[in-house]
Design an enzyme around this catalytic site. Structure first.
Site, PDB file in Angstrom:
ATOM      1  N   GLY A   1       0.665  -1.091   0.080  1.00 19.17           N
ATOM      2  CA  GLY A   1       0.013   0.053  -0.032  1.00 19.17           C
ATOM      3  C   GLY A   1       0.878   1.135   0.099  1.00 19.17           C
ATOM      4  N   THR A   2       0.875   1.933  -0.883  1.00 23.59           N
ATOM      5  CA  THR A   2       1.864   2.724  -1.202  1.00 23.59           C
ATOM      6  C   THR A   2       1.320   4.072  -2.059  1.00 23.59           C
ATOM      7  OG1 THR A   2       3.412   0.878  -1.346  1.00 23.59           O
ATOM      8  CG2 THR A   2       4.278   2.886  -2.458  1.00 23.59           C
TER       9      THR A   2
END
Length: 537
Positions: A355-356
């Site tokens: 999750g970036t």
């Protein structure tokens, strides 16, 4: 600058690329992009804008990143490209035996065990100190205001927030997770699209980071709070681990692809995987983008690169081979010789001895930044330190508990890291920053964006809009439904197990800014697969 066609790609979202001169900020959330632009207009440079945008993203897109995550950056300034690795190591008290004694045969996803030292606040402080023009406390002010006063939930953000809340409600059991629900839900429910959301604790923490240059986070009151909560729930992270941490200025690595240098952060990041794939693909000629042969060779090269990457990549000084060996031109040819007409099951090779969230910024002075930060897997570990709004990452999940693996867990060691910023240059001139976030999709997205730009002359927006594929494992390849059906069918005939995916969220979310070296005009593209936005000046 690449010679691109100004027209949109035939299968594109019809979002038009942005063009500006004085400054540009591209990221996955409109409020964060505008925050970065506001800092530019206040007299800040592209580095200040990147920090402001990154900090704001921890507030307005907590589903993908947070204060307790890691960060990497590539910074072009005064004719030189600088790399910053702000990924944190495992705690000194954590080892394979300790994890197995707690009943685990692999690193867990949630809880304290996968928590590593957060690096993001150190990245903001280091970038500000070395290259910034404005004080860090001023640069963080837009994020603080959104955290204190609130903001409305945007569509894609709302979607992933609701999904995370549903997953966490079933999987996070125990007192150590209670504060996640207190911080990120209202009575157990995620905020709805359009609903106002604020986090005063988050604001207070950002203000403390700004006023102390992140010292409080690593060697002050915030570090003490993290240590106390870790001890309370059997975690291994200690204030000594935080105090010992410093971000690393590193020399970026590159491969030359058809006259352009493609740059990545060296390991422990997986940018090496993208460069290895391009090092193989440069040995082929591609007549057209939309052909089964083009997609087939891209997929096969990516599989071979991942096979090597998963075998060799770990903390750089603990790697069995040098990055130069893996990027050797002759080795790229050898790997390319393995690509035939049929899909293969990839195996690592033996290289020759010897999750970036993602954001891009540029200013009118020529500074450009490629920046990425993440808590991993959305909200990360599910651990939120009480009274701070700090959600801690679960990056240690990628460590192996096999003592024979290169990426085995060791005290104070950095794990194989998925988040990677990219940068493109030609000769001694910058072309610009680019990136595609999303776990193991990231190097695959980098390869596709670079080839869309260099081989097929797509403009920045079209390069992002184009249908994407993602190798998953074995011969399985996921493709977006916008990929032409005849190409998917042709790939299946070559032995690929093609899965058409309706939800495009797993194919990454990217941003691009290219600069014309003669006029200084900026050309930007943003991701149609998220709430992407470009703020221009």
């Amino acid at each position: 600058m690449p010679n691109f066609d100004a027209l949109t790609y035939p299968y594109a979202s019809q979002r038009m690329m942005s063009i500006a001169r004085k400054g540009m900020v591209a990221t996955s959330q409109p409020l964060a992009a505008q925050a970065g632009l506001d800092i530019l207009k206040k007299g800040g440079n592209a580095i200040d804008a990147a920090i402001a945008t990154a900090a704001c993203l921890t507030v307005v897109e907590p589903t993908s990143n947070g204060i307790g995550g890691d960060a990497f950056a590539l910074v072009w300034t005064k004719g030189e490209l600088h790399g910053l690795n702000a990924s944190g190591p495992a705690p000194q008290g954590l080892n394979i035996e300790a994890v197995k004694e707690l009943g685990h045969e692999s690193m867990p996803t949630f809880g304290w065990l996968p928590v590593t030292v957060p690096g993001a606040p150190s990245a903001w402080a280091a970038l500000s100190e070395r290259f910034g023009k404005l004080p860090l406390r001023e640069v963080l002010e837009p994020a603080i205001q959104y955290a204190e006063n609130g903001y409305p939930i945007s569509p894609i953000l709302g979607k992933y927030w609701k999904r995370a809340a549903q997953i966490f409600k079933t999987r996070l059991k125990g007192e150590e997770f209670e504060n996640w629900f207190k911080t990120f839900t209202k009575e157990g429910k995620a905020p709805e699209i359009g609903e106002m959301w604020s986090s005063p604790e988050h604001a207070a923490t950002l203000r403390e980071i700004g006023e102390t240059g992140a010292e409080s986070f690593y060697r002050g009151s915030l570090a003490n709070k993290i240590d106390e909560f870790s001890r309370q729930h059997g975690g291994f992270l200690r204030k000594e681990d935080l105090a010992a941490f410093r971000p690393e200025w590193v020399k970026p690595i590159r491969v030359n692809y058809r006259g352009y240098d493609v740059w990545e952060i060296p390991p422990n990041g997986q940018g090496l995987v993208a460069l290895m794939a391009l090092n193989t693909l440069k040995n082929f000629d591609f007549a057209e983008k939309d052909s089964a042969d083009t997609y087939h060779k891209q997929i096969e090269a990516m599989k071979l690169a991942f096979a090597d990457g998963k075998k060799y990549i770990t903390q750089r000084d603990k790697m069995a081979v040098d990055t130069e060996q893996l990027l050797n031109s002759e080795y790229g040819k050898l790997r390319g010789n393995l690509i035939g007409e049929e899909a293969l099951i990839p195996e690592p090779g033996t290289p020759p001895s010897g999750g970036t969230v993602y954001l891009a910024t540029a200013d009118g002075e020529g500074n450009m930044v490629s920046f990425i930060q993440s808590n991993y897997m959305g909200f990360g570990s599910g651990i939120v330190v009480p009274g701070t709004g700090i959600g801690l990452q679960n990056r240690g999940h990628d460590f192996s508990l096999n003592p024979e693996d290169a990426n085995r867990l060791e005290p104070g060691k950095k794990t194989y890291h998925t988040i990677i910023p990219g940068f493109l240059t030609k000769g001694d001139q910058p072309v610009g920053p680019f990136g595609v976030m999303g776990g193991y999709m990231q190097p695959q997205g980098h390869v596709q964006v670079v080839m869309n730009t260099v081989d097929f002359h797509l403009n920045p927006q079209s390069a992002l809009d184009a249908p994407r594929w993602q190798w998953v494992a074995g011969k399985t390849v996921e493709v977006e439904r916008s990929l032409p059906a005849h190409i998917a069918e042709a790939l299946a005939r070559r032995g690929h197990d093609i899965k058409v995916t309706v939800d495009s969220g797993g194919f990454g979310r990217g941003q691009i800014i290219w600069r014309d070296p003669e006029t200084g005009v900026l050309y930007g593209g943003t991701e149609p697969r998220t709430d992407g936005s470009i703020a221009s000046w």
